[in-house]
Design a protein around this motif. Structure first.
Motif, short mmCIF file in Angstrom:
data_model
loop_
_atom_site.label_atom_id
_atom_site.label_comp_id
_atom_site.label_asym_id
_atom_site.label_seq_id
_atom_site.Cartn_x
_atom_site.Cartn_y
_atom_site.Cartn_z
N VAL A 153 34.78 -8.07 12.86
CA VAL A 153 34.51 -8.75 12.18
C VAL A 153 36.06 -8.95 10.93
O VAL A 153 35.72 -9.92 9.89
N ALA A 154 36.68 -7.82 10.92
CA ALA A 154 37.54 -7.24 9.68
C ALA A 154 39.03 -8.18 9.87
O ALA A 154 39.80 -8.82 9.42
N PHE A 155 38.43 -8.88 11.47
CA PHE A 155 39.63 -9.00 12.32
C PHE A 155 40.35 -10.95 10.35
O PHE A 155 41.88 -10.85 11.05
N PRO A 156 39.70 -11.77 10.64
CA PRO A 156 40.10 -13.08 9.62
C PRO A 156 40.41 -12.41 8.38
O PRO A 156 41.29 -13.02 7.78
N LEU A 157 40.12 -11.38 8.46
CA LEU A 157 40.57 -10.99 6.56
C LEU A 157 42.25 -10.70 6.82
O LEU A 157 42.73 -10.70 5.57
N ARG A 158 42.38 -9.79 8.19
CA ARG A 158 43.53 -8.65 8.09
C ARG A 158 44.19 -10.61 8.15
O ARG A 158 45.86 -9.77 7.80
N GLU A 159 44.37 -11.08 9.06
CA GLU A 159 44.96 -12.27 9.28
C GLU A 159 45.14 -13.22 7.95
O GLU A 159 46.64 -13.50 8.42
N GLU A 160 45.12 -12.80 7.18
CA GLU A 160 44.84 -13.31 5.74
C GLU A 160 45.67 -13.09 4.81
O GLU A 160 46.25 -12.77 4.01
N GLY A 161 45.83 -11.82 4.94
CA GLY A 161 47.02 -10.62 4.26
C GLY A 161 46.23 -8.91 3.66
O GLY A 161 46.28 -9.21 2.71
N ALA A 162 44.96 -9.68 3.58
CA ALA A 162 43.81 -8.09 3.21
C ALA A 162 44.63 -6.84 3.73
O ALA A 162 45.11 -6.85 4.53
N THR A 163 44.39 -6.03 2.57
CA THR A 163 44.88 -4.80 3.22
C THR A 163 44.49 -3.53 2.11
O THR A 163 43.89 -2.30 2.64
N ASN A 164 43.62 -4.04 1.84
CA ASN A 164 42.71 -2.68 1.12
C ASN A 164 41.56 -2.52 1.57
O ASN A 164 40.38 -3.22 1.74
N GLU A 165 41.87 -1.34 2.63
CA GLU A 165 40.53 -1.27 3.55
C GLU A 165 39.04 -0.85 3.23
O GLU A 165 38.27 -1.09 3.73
N GLU A 166 39.17 -0.58 1.50
CA GLU A 166 38.04 -0.62 1.18
C GLU A 166 36.60 -2.00 0.99
O GLU A 166 36.07 -1.90 1.47
N GLU A 167 37.84 -2.23 -0.06
CA GLU A 167 37.45 -3.91 -0.15
C GLU A 167 36.72 -4.86 1.88
O GLU A 167 36.28 -5.29 1.26
N ILE A 168 37.82 -4.26 2.12
CA ILE A 168 37.33 -5.10 3.90
C ILE A 168 36.14 -4.67 4.09
O ILE A 168 35.90 -5.09 4.89
N GLY A 169 36.18 -3.26 4.42
CA GLY A 169 34.91 -2.25 5.00
C GLY A 169 33.36 -2.79 3.78
O GLY A 169 32.65 -3.07 4.95
N LYS A 170 33.94 -3.60 2.68
CA LYS A 170 32.72 -3.93 1.95
C LYS A 170 32.21 -5.10 2.25
O LYS A 170 31.11 -5.50 2.49
N ARG A 171 33.05 -5.64 2.76
CA ARG A 171 32.88 -7.31 3.06
C ARG A 171 32.34 -7.58 4.43
O ARG A 171 31.67 -7.91 4.64
N VAL A 172 32.92 -6.49 5.47
CA VAL A 172 32.61 -6.07 6.95
C VAL A 172 30.87 -6.04 6.91
O VAL A 172 30.13 -6.62 7.69
N LEU A 173 30.94 -4.91 5.80
CA LEU A 173 29.49 -4.37 5.91
C LEU A 173 27.67 -5.68 5.59
O LEU A 173 27.54 -5.46 5.75
N GLU A 174 28.95 -6.12 4.59
CA GLU A 174 27.67 -7.34 3.85
C GLU A 174 27.51 -8.20 4.23
O GLU A 174 26.36 -8.09 4.64
N VAL A 175 29.10 -9.32 5.39
CA VAL A 175 27.78 -10.01 6.68
C VAL A 175 27.34 -9.45 7.80
O VAL A 175 26.76 -10.30 8.18
N LEU A 176 28.38 -8.35 7.83
CA LEU A 176 26.48 -7.72 9.30
C LEU A 176 25.56 -7.69 8.80
O LEU A 176 24.28 -7.58 9.55
N GLY A 177 25.33 -7.54 7.67
CA GLY A 177 23.59 -7.60 6.57
C GLY A 177 23.66 -8.62 6.82
O GLY A 177 22.08 -8.55 7.21
N PHE A 178 23.74 -9.82 6.33
CA PHE A 178 23.06 -11.09 6.15
C PHE A 178 22.59 -11.04 7.86
O PHE A 178 22.06 -11.96 7.53
N VAL A 179 23.69 -10.89 8.82
CA VAL A 179 23.00 -11.27 10.05
C VAL A 179 22.46 -10.82 10.80
O VAL A 179 21.80 -10.45 11.84
N GLU A 180 21.73 -9.26 10.37
CA GLU A 180 21.38 -8.00 10.88
C GLU A 180 22.08 -7.46 11.54
O GLU A 180 21.17 -7.20 12.64
#
Length: 231
Positions: A118-145
């Motif tokens: 799930v984090a792969f597209p964020l890193r592919e677009e240049g995201a480097t802040n692991e805290e923000e990546i982790g927050k977004r990954v858990l947010e979308v995983l929660g969305f799909v339960e």
């Protein structure tokens, strides 16, 4: 025969907004075989279109055209009012960032955990802040339960769970349009309904427009009571 079904009455009314996606007189052939001929349709924001038809009628080809992975022989394709038909690869990149794609069978990376997939597209677009990546990954995983499977490998998941993770990966960059290539194929009826509910949830909560390729008429009836032909 290729049919496109929309969930709303928008195609029966005068259009006042720029469509999210519009095909104008699209035709495409592979060698001597004509796959698409004079295809016209538009999708407005928050709409859901189902593409129905037997194998070989060009349903998945339409998704590839929308992403710019294929180019039509004639006609024009507009994304948010911009003609993308003749754009170069580098010019298509910012447009593709606004589009999420769920491939057949999910197409997860077998060697990566659910989190890393799930984090792969964020890193592919240049995201480097692991805290923000982790927050977004858990947010979308929660969305799909699927937050409970964050550390699992794809091989440890059922078919329906893999499909939900693939949806999470597709929406992690906050696209405004989603393309689904047979998202319920091979799933049991209960699991397939879960995926359809997720598509509806994205539409109603996040206002994401969707094109869904499917062989299941019940999927189309669940969300698309109004129909029109692309021919």
């Amino acid at each position: 025969v290729l049919e496109a079904w929309d969930h709303s009455t928008i195609h029966m009314e005068e259009h006042t907004e720029t469509p999210v996606l519009e095909f104008r007189d699209i035709s495409l052939s592979f060698e001597e075989k004509e796959v698409l001929s004079g295809v016209n349709f538009r999708m407005d924001r928050g709409g859901t279109i189902f593409l129905l038809g037997v194998a070989g009628t060009g349903k998945s080809v339409l998704l590839k055209l929308a992403l710019g992975l294929l180019r039509p022989d004639s006609g024009s394709i507009f994304v948010d009012g911009q003609d993308v038909t003749a754009l170069r690869e580098i010019e298509l990149r910012p447009i593709r960032k606004r589009v999420g794609m769920v491939f057949q069978e999910g197409a997860l990376f077998d060697s990566l955990t659910v989190y890393e997939n799930v984090a792969f597209p964020l890193r592919e677009e240049g995201a480097t802040n692991e805290e923000e990546i982790g927050k977004r990954v858990l947010e979308v995983l929660g969305f799909v339960e699927m937050e409970q499977a964050v550390d699992k490998m794809p091989s440890e998941l059922s078919g329906g769970m893999r499909r939900r993770v693939s949806i999470a990966r597709a929406i992690v960059n906050r696209p405004h349009m989603m393309l689904y290539d047979s998202p319920t194929a091979g799933l049991d009826p209960v699991t397939a309904n879960t995926i359809i509910v997720l598509i509806a949830k994205l539409r109603d909560v996040e206002h994401v427009s969707s094109i869904v390729v499917t062989h299941r008429l019940q999927d189309a009836y669940a969300l698309s009571p109004f129909t029109y032909s692309t021919q």
